[in-house]
Motif scaffolding. Structure first.
Motif, PDB file in Angstrom:
ATOM      1  N   TRP A 173      22.364  67.792  22.176  1.00  0.00           N
ATOM      2  CA  TRP A 173      21.126  68.541  22.279  1.00  0.00           C
ATOM      3  C   TRP A 173      21.109  69.314  23.595  1.00  0.00           C
ATOM      4  CZ3 TRP A 173      17.629  68.952  18.403  1.00  0.00           C
ATOM      5  CH2 TRP A 173      17.721  68.018  17.363  1.00  0.00           C
ATOM      6  N   LEU A 174      20.642  70.552  23.490  1.00  0.00           N
ATOM      7  CA  LEU A 174      20.441  71.418  24.648  1.00  0.00           C
ATOM      8  C   LEU A 174      18.959  71.779  24.696  1.00  0.00           C
ATOM      9  CD1 LEU A 174      23.281  73.991  23.818  1.00  0.00           C
ATOM     10  CD2 LEU A 174      23.512  71.889  25.140  1.00  0.00           C
ATOM     11  N   ARG A 175      18.499  72.266  25.843  1.00  0.00           N
ATOM     12  CA  ARG A 175      17.135  72.791  25.902  1.00  0.00           C
ATOM     13  C   ARG A 175      17.078  73.935  26.892  1.00  0.00           C
ATOM     14  NH1 ARG A 175      13.682  67.977  29.008  1.00  0.00           N
ATOM     15  NH2 ARG A 175      14.571  68.305  31.098  1.00  0.00           N
ATOM     16  N   GLN A 176      16.105  74.813  26.665  1.00  0.00           N
ATOM     17  CA  GLN A 176      15.897  75.929  27.565  1.00  0.00           C
ATOM     18  C   GLN A 176      14.415  76.081  27.839  1.00  0.00           C
ATOM     19  OE1 GLN A 176      17.506  79.725  26.302  1.00  0.00           O
ATOM     20  NE2 GLN A 176      17.589  80.432  28.426  1.00  0.00           N
ATOM     21  N   ALA A 177      14.047  75.826  29.084  1.00  0.00           N
ATOM     22  CA  ALA A 177      12.659  75.977  29.506  1.00  0.00           C
ATOM     23  C   ALA A 177      12.400  77.433  29.877  1.00  0.00           C
ATOM     24  CB  ALA A 177      12.385  75.070  30.702  1.00  0.00           C
ATOM     25  N   PRO A 178      11.144  77.868  29.827  1.00  0.00           N
ATOM     26  CA  PRO A 178      10.822  79.254  30.184  1.00  0.00           C
ATOM     27  C   PRO A 178      11.334  79.618  31.572  1.00  0.00           C
ATOM     28  CG  PRO A 178       8.931  78.184  29.195  1.00  0.00           C
ATOM     29  CD  PRO A 178       9.955  77.111  29.406  1.00  0.00           C
ATOM     30  N   LYS A 220       7.082  64.578  29.553  1.00  0.00           N
ATOM     31  CA  LYS A 220       6.435  65.172  30.718  1.00  0.00           C
ATOM     32  C   LYS A 220       6.249  66.672  30.478  1.00  0.00           C
ATOM     33  CE  LYS A 220       9.207  62.133  33.710  1.00  0.00           C
ATOM     34  NZ  LYS A 220      10.188  62.124  34.822  1.00  0.00           N
ATOM     35  N   PRO A 221       5.330  67.305  31.188  1.00  0.00           N
ATOM     36  CA  PRO A 221       5.195  68.766  31.061  1.00  0.00           C
ATOM     37  C   PRO A 221       6.507  69.505  31.343  1.00  0.00           C
ATOM     38  CG  PRO A 221       3.265  67.870  32.135  1.00  0.00           C
ATOM     39  CD  PRO A 221       4.232  66.727  31.980  1.00  0.00           C
ATOM     40  N   ASP A 222       7.344  68.961  32.228  1.00  0.00           N
ATOM     41  CA  ASP A 222       8.636  69.581  32.541  1.00  0.00           C
ATOM     42  C   ASP A 222       9.601  69.546  31.357  1.00  0.00           C
ATOM     43  OD1 ASP A 222       8.956  68.630  36.084  1.00  0.00           O
ATOM     44  OD2 ASP A 222       7.854  70.237  35.063  1.00  0.00           O
ATOM     45  N   ASP A 223       9.288  68.763  30.345  1.00  0.00           N
ATOM     46  CA  ASP A 223      10.136  68.714  29.146  1.00  0.00           C
ATOM     47  C   ASP A 223       9.830  69.861  28.188  1.00  0.00           C
ATOM     48  OD1 ASP A 223       9.740  65.154  29.224  1.00  0.00           O
ATOM     49  OD2 ASP A 223      11.511  66.304  29.854  1.00  0.00           O
ATOM     50  N   THR A 224       8.809  70.653  28.486  1.00  0.00           N
ATOM     51  CA  THR A 224       8.474  71.794  27.648  1.00  0.00           C
ATOM     52  C   THR A 224       9.641  72.765  27.608  1.00  0.00           C
ATOM     53  OG1 THR A 224       6.100  71.631  28.056  1.00  0.00           O
ATOM     54  CG2 THR A 224       6.948  73.788  27.408  1.00  0.00           C
ATOM     55  N   ALA A 225      10.142  73.039  26.409  1.00  0.00           N
ATOM     56  CA  ALA A 225      11.327  73.884  26.258  1.00  0.00           C
ATOM     57  C   ALA A 225      11.614  74.109  24.781  1.00  0.00           C
ATOM     58  CB  ALA A 225      12.546  73.223  26.909  1.00  0.00           C
ATOM     59  N   MET A 226      12.528  75.033  24.528  1.00  0.00           N
ATOM     60  CA  MET A 226      13.107  75.166  23.192  1.00  0.00           C
ATOM     61  C   MET A 226      14.296  74.223  23.150  1.00  0.00           C
ATOM     62  SD  MET A 226      12.749  76.827  20.320  1.00  0.00           S
ATOM     63  CE  MET A 226      12.051  78.453  20.575  1.00  0.00           C
ATOM     64  N   TYR A 227      14.363  73.385  22.137  1.00  0.00           N
ATOM     65  CA  TYR A 227      15.425  72.398  22.006  1.00  0.00           C
ATOM     66  C   TYR A 227      16.386  72.822  20.905  1.00  0.00           C
ATOM     67  CZ  TYR A 227      13.116  69.213  25.192  1.00  0.00           C
ATOM     68  OH  TYR A 227      12.571  68.644  26.312  1.00  0.00           O
ATOM     69  N   TYR A 228      17.675  72.735  21.215  1.00  0.00           N
ATOM     70  CA  TYR A 228      18.726  73.179  20.313  1.00  0.00           C
ATOM     71  C   TYR A 228      19.683  72.037  19.986  1.00  0.00           C
ATOM     72  CZ  TYR A 228      17.316  77.802  22.029  1.00  0.00           C
ATOM     73  OH  TYR A 228      16.603  78.920  22.380  1.00  0.00           O
ATOM     74  N   CYS A 229      20.027  71.946  18.718  1.00  0.00           N
ATOM     75  CA  CYS A 229      21.110  71.074  18.287  1.00  0.00           C
ATOM     76  C   CYS A 229      22.412  71.826  18.535  1.00  0.00           C
ATOM     77  CB  CYS A 229      20.910  70.783  16.801  1.00  0.00           C
ATOM     78  SG  CYS A 229      22.158  69.753  16.045  1.00  0.00           S
ATOM     79  N   ALA A 230      23.466  71.127  18.931  1.00  0.00           N
ATOM     80  CA  ALA A 230      24.708  71.808  19.272  1.00  0.00           C
ATOM     81  C   ALA A 230      25.912  70.983  18.853  1.00  0.00           C
ATOM     82  CB  ALA A 230      24.763  72.074  20.777  1.00  0.00           C
ATOM     83  N   ALA A 231      27.031  71.671  18.683  1.00  0.00           N
ATOM     84  CA  ALA A 231      28.260  70.990  18.281  1.00  0.00           C
ATOM     85  C   ALA A 231      29.467  71.730  18.834  1.00  0.00           C
ATOM     86  CB  ALA A 231      28.350  70.893  16.764  1.00  0.00           C
ATOM     87  N   GLU A 232      30.534  70.994  19.024  1.00  0.00           N
ATOM     88  CA  GLU A 232      31.789  71.559  19.509  1.00  0.00           C
ATOM     89  C   GLU A 232      32.938  70.768  18.891  1.00  0.00           C
ATOM     90  OE1 GLU A 232      32.484  74.197  21.222  1.00  0.00           O
ATOM     91  OE2 GLU A 232      34.616  73.829  21.555  1.00  0.00           O
ATOM     92  N   PRO A 233      33.934  71.431  18.306  1.00  0.00           N
ATOM     93  CA  PRO A 233      35.071  70.695  17.718  1.00  0.00           C
ATOM     94  C   PRO A 233      35.796  69.873  18.775  1.00  0.00           C
ATOM     95  CG  PRO A 233      35.070  72.971  16.992  1.00  0.00           C
ATOM     96  CD  PRO A 233      34.049  72.871  18.103  1.00  0.00           C
ATOM     97  N   GLY A 234      36.177  68.659  18.390  1.00  0.00           N
ATOM     98  CA  GLY A 234      36.941  67.820  19.289  1.00  0.00           C
ATOM     99  C   GLY A 234      36.068  67.012  20.225  1.00  0.00           C
TER     100      GLY A 234
END
Length: 122
Positions: free
Chosen positions: A36-41, A86-100
């Motif tokens: 999982w990745l995330r990107q806050a404003p 927490k308010p600092d967790d506000t973000a867009m959350y992304y599922c992610a994958a990488e071979p290997g």
């Protein structure tokens, strides 16, 4: 293809559970590093949790002890249980994958990402 769900708005201290359905990986799903990745404003996208091909789990310091990553390899699903938000967790959350095997817990370590699900903590 990775499709996230489960985002929403929650008060500080609350919990959310994100889900990610993976398609197209089928028999090779277990051979991917997933996470999982995330990107806050106004901030760069960051890695927060991952599961390696051998089952090893890694968390960023920001979420360690509060978030739990898990997967259902049979159904090609990935989850992120988020507690004590927490308010600092506000973000867009992304599922992610990488071979290997997992290289690390950075955005650039994952070549595949979903379109994201928004989490807002107030």
């Amino acid at each position: 293809q990775l499709v996230e769900s489960g985002g929403g708005s929650v008060q500080a201290g609350g919990s959310l559970r994100l889900s990610c359905e993976a398609s197209g990986y089928t028999t090779h799903y277990s051979q991917y590093c997933v996470g999982w990745l995330r990107q806050a404003p106004g901030k760069e996208r960051e890695g927060i949790a991952s599961i390696d091909v051998d089952g090893a789990i890694a968390y960023s310091d920001a979420v360690k002890g509060r978030f739990t990553i898990s997967e259902d390899t049979e159904n090609h699903a990935l989850y992120l249980q988020m507690d004590r938000l927490k308010p600092d967790d506000t973000a867009m959350y992304y599922c992610a994958a990488e071979p290997g095997s997992c290289y690390g817990l950075r955005d650039v370590d994952f070549g595949y990402r979903g379109s994201g699900t928004q989490v807002t903590v107030s």
